[in-house]
Motif scaffolding. Sequence first.
Motif, PDB file in Angstrom:
ATOM      1  N   GLN A  61       0.840  -1.199   0.000  1.00  0.00           N
ATOM      2  CA  GLN A  61       0.000   0.000   0.000  1.00  0.00           C
ATOM      3  C   GLN A  61       0.871   1.244   0.000  1.00  0.00           C
ATOM      4  O   GLN A  61       0.676   2.178  -0.783  1.00  0.00           O
ATOM      5  N   ASP A  71      -2.492   1.243 -10.795  1.00  0.00           N
ATOM      6  CA  ASP A  71      -3.194   0.135 -10.140  1.00  0.00           C
ATOM      7  C   ASP A  71      -2.832  -1.199 -10.796  1.00  0.00           C
ATOM      8  O   ASP A  71      -2.635  -2.210 -10.112  1.00  0.00           O
ATOM      9  N   PRO A  99      -7.758  -5.914  -0.991  1.00  0.00           N
ATOM     10  CA  PRO A  99      -7.523  -5.092  -2.176  1.00  0.00           C
ATOM     11  C   PRO A  99      -7.587  -5.920  -3.457  1.00  0.00           C
ATOM     12  O   PRO A  99      -7.401  -7.138  -3.449  1.00  0.00           O
TER      13      PRO A  99
ATOM     14  N   ASP B  83     -11.082  -2.635   2.954  1.00  0.00           N
ATOM     15  CA  ASP B  83     -11.431  -2.186   1.607  1.00  0.00           C
ATOM     16  C   ASP B  83     -10.231  -1.473   0.990  1.00  0.00           C
ATOM     17  O   ASP B  83      -9.191  -2.048   0.851  1.00  0.00           O
ATOM     18  N   ASP B  84     -10.368  -0.215   0.650  1.00  0.00           N
ATOM     19  CA  ASP B  84      -9.266   0.483  -0.021  1.00  0.00           C
ATOM     20  C   ASP B  84      -8.524   1.425   0.920  1.00  0.00           C
ATOM     21  O   ASP B  84      -7.810   2.315   0.463  1.00  0.00           O
ATOM     22  N   TYR B 109      -6.289   6.278   0.900  1.00  0.00           N
ATOM     23  CA  TYR B 109      -7.442   5.666   0.236  1.00  0.00           C
ATOM     24  C   TYR B 109      -7.099   5.472  -1.238  1.00  0.00           C
ATOM     25  O   TYR B 109      -6.645   6.406  -1.903  1.00  0.00           O
ATOM     26  N   SER B 110      -7.312   4.255  -1.719  1.00  0.00           N
ATOM     27  CA  SER B 110      -6.922   3.947  -3.094  1.00  0.00           C
ATOM     28  C   SER B 110      -8.116   3.455  -3.914  1.00  0.00           C
ATOM     29  O   SER B 110      -7.962   2.645  -4.822  1.00  0.00           O
ATOM     30  N   GLY B 111      -9.282   3.950  -3.577  1.00  0.00           N
ATOM     31  CA  GLY B 111     -10.494   3.466  -4.236  1.00  0.00           C
ATOM     32  C   GLY B 111     -10.717   3.995  -5.639  1.00  0.00           C
ATOM     33  O   GLY B 111     -11.543   3.463  -6.381  1.00  0.00           O
ATOM     34  N   ARG B 116      -4.317   7.869  -5.417  1.00  0.00           N
ATOM     35  CA  ARG B 116      -4.268   7.659  -3.976  1.00  0.00           C
ATOM     36  C   ARG B 116      -4.553   8.994  -3.285  1.00  0.00           C
ATOM     37  O   ARG B 116      -3.949  10.010  -3.661  1.00  0.00           O
TER      38      ARG B 116
END
Lengths: 212, 365
Positions: A61, A71, A99, B83-84, B109-111, B116
Amino acid sequence: MNTLKKSGLAAGLLAMAALALPSHASAQRSGVEIWAVSCGRCHTIQPPNRYSAKDWISIMQHMTVAARLTDAQRDAVLAFLKQGARKVASAPQPQGPVPTAAAAPPLHPAALVQSSGDPEKTFESLCAACHGPKGKGDGPAAIAFNPKPADFTNPELWAGRTDADIGKWITEGVRMMPAFGQQLKPDQIKELASYVRSLSGVPAPKAEKIAS
Amino acid sequence: MRATTHLEGGEMSKTTGSRAGLLGLFGALALTTILPMGTAAQGLTVTGYADFEANLKKLGSGNNELTYDTHHFNLILEGYVADDFFVSSEIEYEHGGDETAMEYAYLGYSGFKDIRIIAGKFLLPFGRFNLDLHPTPLNKIPGRPLGMSHVVPVGFNDQGVWIQGAKAINDDARFVFDVYTVDGLLGEDGGDIRDLRDNIGDGAEEIAGVGHDNDKAFGGRFGFELPFQGLDFGVSGYTGKYAVSESGKNLRINMVDLDAQYMKNDFSLRGEYVHASQDATGGDLTKSGGWLQAAYFVSPKVEPVIRYSFVNMDGKESDATRLAFGVSFHMSAAAIVRVAYMRNMEETGFKTDNDGIVTQFNVIF
């Protein structure tokens, strides 16, 4: 202030332009290639078995931020790292949603299946980032490895080594090199072992070839 | 020394208890509390780095000084929350524990695809040395190059929101960007930029004559990377108010940074240039600095390095250049011994008594 406002406006426009750029799927470079090159730009490469899969999920992360990966690149690297991760006895498995990368399929299976019968393509996809396009141990990621990737063109490397030995290294990994047993079919491993040895120009004795 | 340690969600609070700048971590903890069990915390991974230095200073003065310094013992906590969401933090113990600080602590947060969003305290993405290269396992010559201290105050961190993204242009090229807004540097009118980093707490606000207000600092970095060709470069900017003069005028500091890197086989070349302008009642200050570093593995374990750095302060008496030669002995993937000789040259005359030799042992754990 006018200059500052203009600078801010320019920065905002650049950011918007970046967001608007069409995103390339980036599925052609394998996870091992992206791992070796992207991580090695800043620090010595840490092998996949240094940490557990759970550790890698957490570490990646922050490292995605540090390495500025897309991504797709993150997912490919994490899928690769998890497959070679250190096994932890009785380690609890991640619960609940994880993830995208955690659920990523094995390392670009489509590309690998297509490479069956063409070990050179397999080599380019999995080995060249570290060992170099000609197997001389001079791939773009070699600078970040310690010890350095092996020079396959050196005949002395293969002295006393059978193709079965090479196949075992590919399957299980050796030293810094991760295992590829889960990403390659047995026939691909056999082809790749023969191809890697051929880079030195020293053929394997028939008796030493991997049994079909 | 353990390679890695897991702290499960319920144990996370044991790692906290530090100071301001824990917004990200607290946010993550709050999430783990309120989210249902199915999306509970996945735990933290603890890694880090440590280094010990022997510094031999005042070479040529006839009165050499040898000092030891457990320079860093830094713990890096990284956690995938749910989650993200993710958290990351570096707790810094410097100089044998004499200085303790939170280098960064953020919630991420990487949603959004390729984006990011980070909130908390973070190292500003300003150039490459500050964000990526100053930790000792990555810094091939112990210490900061000139220009990365009194022009860019490495480690340059602050609290705010940071949006980072990467867009792949093709398989081998990507465009990266960072934009952020932070509280901003804060300090005395015309003060040294390293002192302006101390922007947390009432003391800093009193010195600056103003507290943090809506006039936030902002900046960013835009870069183009060809990682498989070993090439990347970027341009960074920062602007923010740092003080208010006695006459009530807002005093700003603006900085621009250019960075580039090239790596090929066993060779690496890195460089960075920064220019800063700082409003001050006694006359605006203009500063610049930079560094250029080349390193080459002559064998798998031995990597000589040379680094030239300079700083041009506003006033020639403060200008300086430094030439540093070093060798890194890569004992393993996780341990490096570095020996470096630094030769300093100032405008006030060539001084030999501030030259020095640093021997550093550092590990990644």
